[in-house]
Design a protein around this motif. Structure first.
Motif, PDB file in Angstrom:
ATOM      1  N   GLY A  74      32.298  64.546  40.038  1.00 48.74           N
ATOM      2  CA  GLY A  74      31.397  64.971  41.115  1.00 48.74           C
ATOM      3  C   GLY A  74      29.949  64.668  40.826  1.00 48.74           C
ATOM      4  N   ASN A  75      29.701  64.028  39.698  1.00 50.96           N
ATOM      5  CA  ASN A  75      28.319  63.772  39.267  1.00 50.96           C
ATOM      6  C   ASN A  75      27.990  62.308  39.075  1.00 50.96           C
ATOM      7  OD1 ASN A  75      26.888  66.155  39.048  1.00 50.96           O
ATOM      8  ND2 ASN A  75      28.076  66.767  37.239  1.00 50.96           N
ATOM      9  N   ILE A  76      28.896  61.421  39.446  1.00 51.60           N
ATOM     10  CA  ILE A  76      28.636  59.994  39.235  1.00 51.60           C
ATOM     11  C   ILE A  76      27.784  59.467  40.406  1.00 51.60           C
ATOM     12  CG2 ILE A  76      29.708  57.707  39.037  1.00 51.60           C
ATOM     13  CD1 ILE A  76      30.189  59.451  36.566  1.00 51.60           C
ATOM     14  N   ALA A  77      26.659  58.857  40.068  1.00 56.75           N
ATOM     15  CA  ALA A  77      25.736  58.394  41.118  1.00 56.75           C
ATOM     16  C   ALA A  77      26.014  56.961  41.547  1.00 56.75           C
ATOM     17  CB  ALA A  77      24.297  58.505  40.609  1.00 56.75           C
ATOM     18  N   GLY A  78      26.615  56.174  40.657  1.00 55.22           N
ATOM     19  CA  GLY A  78      26.845  54.777  41.020  1.00 55.22           C
ATOM     20  C   GLY A  78      27.841  54.124  40.088  1.00 55.22           C
ATOM     21  N   ALA A  79      28.455  53.063  40.591  1.00 50.56           N
ATOM     22  CA  ALA A  79      29.381  52.287  39.760  1.00 50.56           C
ATOM     23  C   ALA A  79      29.333  50.843  40.226  1.00 50.56           C
ATOM     24  CB  ALA A  79      30.799  52.828  39.886  1.00 50.56           C
ATOM     25  N   ILE A  80      29.516  49.940  39.273  1.00 55.21           N
ATOM     26  CA  ILE A  80      29.596  48.526  39.646  1.00 55.21           C
ATOM     27  C   ILE A  80      30.825  47.880  39.023  1.00 55.21           C
ATOM     28  CG2 ILE A  80      28.034  47.769  37.780  1.00 55.21           C
ATOM     29  CD1 ILE A  80      27.179  45.627  40.160  1.00 55.21           C
ATOM     30  N   PHE A  81      31.412  46.981  39.787  1.00 62.54           N
ATOM     31  CA  PHE A  81      32.512  46.149  39.298  1.00 62.54           C
ATOM     32  C   PHE A  81      32.168  44.703  39.632  1.00 62.54           C
ATOM     33  CE2 PHE A  81      36.202  48.981  38.544  1.00 62.54           C
ATOM     34  CZ  PHE A  81      35.654  50.173  38.986  1.00 62.54           C
ATOM     35  N   ASN A  82      32.247  43.836  38.645  1.00 61.54           N
ATOM     36  CA  ASN A  82      32.222  42.398  38.917  1.00 61.54           C
ATOM     37  C   ASN A  82      33.638  41.927  38.685  1.00 61.54           C
ATOM     38  OD1 ASN A  82      29.364  40.835  39.034  1.00 61.54           O
ATOM     39  ND2 ASN A  82      29.192  42.818  38.009  1.00 61.54           N
ATOM     40  N   LEU A  83      34.350  41.644  39.773  1.00 62.83           N
ATOM     41  CA  LEU A  83      35.765  41.291  39.633  1.00 62.83           C
ATOM     42  C   LEU A  83      35.908  39.835  39.207  1.00 62.83           C
ATOM     43  CD1 LEU A  83      37.094  43.157  42.786  1.00 62.83           C
ATOM     44  CD2 LEU A  83      36.820  44.001  40.444  1.00 62.83           C
ATOM     45  N   GLY A  84      37.071  39.522  38.605  1.00 57.98           N
ATOM     46  CA  GLY A  84      37.309  38.138  38.180  1.00 57.98           C
ATOM     47  C   GLY A  84      37.396  38.033  36.675  1.00 57.98           C
ATOM     48  N   TYR A  85      36.963  36.890  36.141  1.00 57.58           N
ATOM     49  CA  TYR A  85      37.063  36.657  34.693  1.00 57.58           C
ATOM     50  C   TYR A  85      35.685  36.624  34.034  1.00 57.58           C
ATOM     51  CZ  TYR A  85      36.306  31.897  36.432  1.00 57.58           C
ATOM     52  OH  TYR A  85      35.804  30.800  37.084  1.00 57.58           O
ATOM     53  N   LEU A  86      35.702  36.789  32.720  1.00 59.00           N
ATOM     54  CA  LEU A  86      34.461  36.821  31.941  1.00 59.00           C
ATOM     55  C   LEU A  86      33.835  35.423  31.904  1.00 59.00           C
ATOM     56  CD1 LEU A  86      32.627  38.442  29.958  1.00 59.00           C
ATOM     57  CD2 LEU A  86      34.181  37.785  28.139  1.00 59.00           C
ATOM     58  N   PRO A  87      32.611  35.274  32.376  1.00 56.13           N
ATOM     59  CA  PRO A  87      31.972  33.956  32.319  1.00 56.13           C
ATOM     60  C   PRO A  87      31.898  33.474  30.867  1.00 56.13           C
ATOM     61  CG  PRO A  87      30.662  35.504  33.624  1.00 56.13           C
ATOM     62  CD  PRO A  87      31.748  36.294  32.963  1.00 56.13           C
ATOM     63  N   GLY A  88      32.364  32.269  30.625  1.00 53.41           N
ATOM     64  CA  GLY A  88      32.354  31.728  29.259  1.00 53.41           C
ATOM     65  C   GLY A  88      33.512  32.244  28.420  1.00 53.41           C
ATOM     66  N   GLY A  89      34.395  33.057  29.018  1.00 50.73           N
ATOM     67  CA  GLY A  89      35.510  33.628  28.262  1.00 50.73           C
ATOM     68  C   GLY A  89      36.847  33.048  28.721  1.00 50.73           C
ATOM     69  N   ASP A  90      37.916  33.777  28.453  1.00 49.96           N
ATOM     70  CA  ASP A  90      39.268  33.353  28.793  1.00 49.96           C
ATOM     71  C   ASP A  90      39.513  33.568  30.297  1.00 49.96           C
ATOM     72  OD1 ASP A  90      41.967  33.013  29.144  1.00 49.96           O
ATOM     73  OD2 ASP A  90      42.545  34.168  27.371  1.00 49.96           O
ATOM     74  N   LYS A  91      39.664  32.469  31.022  1.00 53.87           N
ATOM     75  CA  LYS A  91      39.794  32.578  32.489  1.00 53.87           C
ATOM     76  C   LYS A  91      41.147  33.144  32.913  1.00 53.87           C
ATOM     77  CE  LYS A  91      36.470  29.093  33.659  1.00 53.87           C
ATOM     78  NZ  LYS A  91      36.125  27.816  34.233  1.00 53.87           N
ATOM     79  N   ALA A  92      42.052  33.307  31.937  1.00 53.51           N
ATOM     80  CA  ALA A  92      43.365  33.880  32.265  1.00 53.51           C
ATOM     81  C   ALA A  92      43.281  35.409  32.297  1.00 53.51           C
ATOM     82  CB  ALA A  92      44.402  33.426  31.251  1.00 53.51           C
ATOM     83  N   ILE A  93      42.227  35.974  31.721  1.00 53.51           N
ATOM     84  CA  ILE A  93      42.096  37.438  31.729  1.00 53.51           C
ATOM     85  C   ILE A  93      41.216  37.827  32.914  1.00 53.51           C
ATOM     86  CG2 ILE A  93      41.393  39.473  30.417  1.00 53.51           C
ATOM     87  CD1 ILE A  93      41.806  37.840  27.870  1.00 53.51           C
ATOM     88  N   VAL A  94      41.878  38.344  33.940  1.00 55.61           N
ATOM     89  CA  VAL A  94      41.160  38.660  35.179  1.00 55.61           C
ATOM     90  C   VAL A  94      41.453  40.101  35.600  1.00 55.61           C
ATOM     91  CG1 VAL A  94      41.136  36.301  36.068  1.00 55.61           C
ATOM     92  CG2 VAL A  94      43.098  37.770  36.561  1.00 55.61           C
ATOM     93  N   THR A  95      40.580  40.627  36.439  1.00 51.98           N
ATOM     94  CA  THR A  95      40.859  41.948  37.016  1.00 51.98           C
ATOM     95  C   THR A  95      42.037  41.805  37.983  1.00 51.98           C
ATOM     96  OG1 THR A  95      39.157  41.474  38.669  1.00 51.98           O
ATOM     97  CG2 THR A  95      38.500  42.816  36.774  1.00 51.98           C
TER      98      THR A  95
END
Ligand code: SAM
Length: 190
Positions: free
Chosen positions: A94-115
């Protein structure tokens, strides 16, 4: 250009909703750019809970925070964001003011690991229940990869059905850009 780009607009939405001393969530820490941004928004009196399943992401986020003297206001979890409800202290409900998600894969990382759609939607549902009034979840949706298209469709289907008396749900998107540019979906709790 006077119109804000996708990443500046995502940050503007968070800036509007988050103040010094608040608690916030980075659902996909990656290389830590948003984790640092949030840590600076909430300051030393606030707190950021940041998640990523990859060790490489957690290490790189930790290093970025240390370099910028912002590690003390951040808890890093090398775990999936779908575990948010069991991992965060009950005082944050009840106290969280904001959240962010960048979906997809880690830039420069393993493109097979995705959300993935199931875990993304579980995390969004749980975080929505933890938001305070006026709190916001910002999703930056990358869908250039095959799984990303499915995730985009599932997220849009899910958020379109949220009762309008419970949240303002918006999308922010450039309609004439080529190559599946990322776009924003934001959910503001009423
Ligand atoms: N915001 C990041 C930055 O500033 O660099 C970029 C994030 S990147 C697009 C997506 C991240 O989500 C990847 O680092 C990936 O490991 C992570 N991820 C994938 N599934 C996850 C899950 N279930 N929980 C948390 N993180 C996850």
């Amino acid at each position: 250009m006077k119109v804000l780009g996708i990443l500046p607009f995502a940050r503007q939405l968070l800036t509007n909703a988050v103040s010094l001393g608040d608690s916030v969530i980075d659902g996909t820490a990656g290389n830590g750019h948003d984790t640092l941004f949030l840590a600076q928004l909430v300051g030393k009196t606030g707190h950021v809970f940041a998640f990523d399943i990859q060790e490489q992401a957690i290490l790189s986020t930790k290093e970025r925070l240390e370099t910028n003297d912002a590690l003390s206001q951040v808890t890093l979890y090398q775990q999936g964001h779908e575990a948010v409800k069991e991992l965060l202290p009950t005082s944050s409900r009840g106290n969280i003011a904001g959240a962010i998600f960048n979906l997809g894969y880690l830039p420069g990382g393993d493109k097979a690991i995705v959300t993935k759609p199931d875990t993304t939607l579980l995390a969004i549902t749980d975080i929505f229940s933890m938001l305070k009034k006026g709190g916001i979840i910002v999703l930056v949706i990358y869908y250039g990869h095959e799984e990303g298209k499915l995730e985009k469709d599932e997220v849009l289907n899910f958020v379109s059905k949220i009762d309008q008396t419970e949240a303002h749900v918006l999308s922010y998107q450039f309609l004439n850009q080529k190559n599946n540019p990322p776009f924003i979906v934001a959910i503001e709790k009423r």
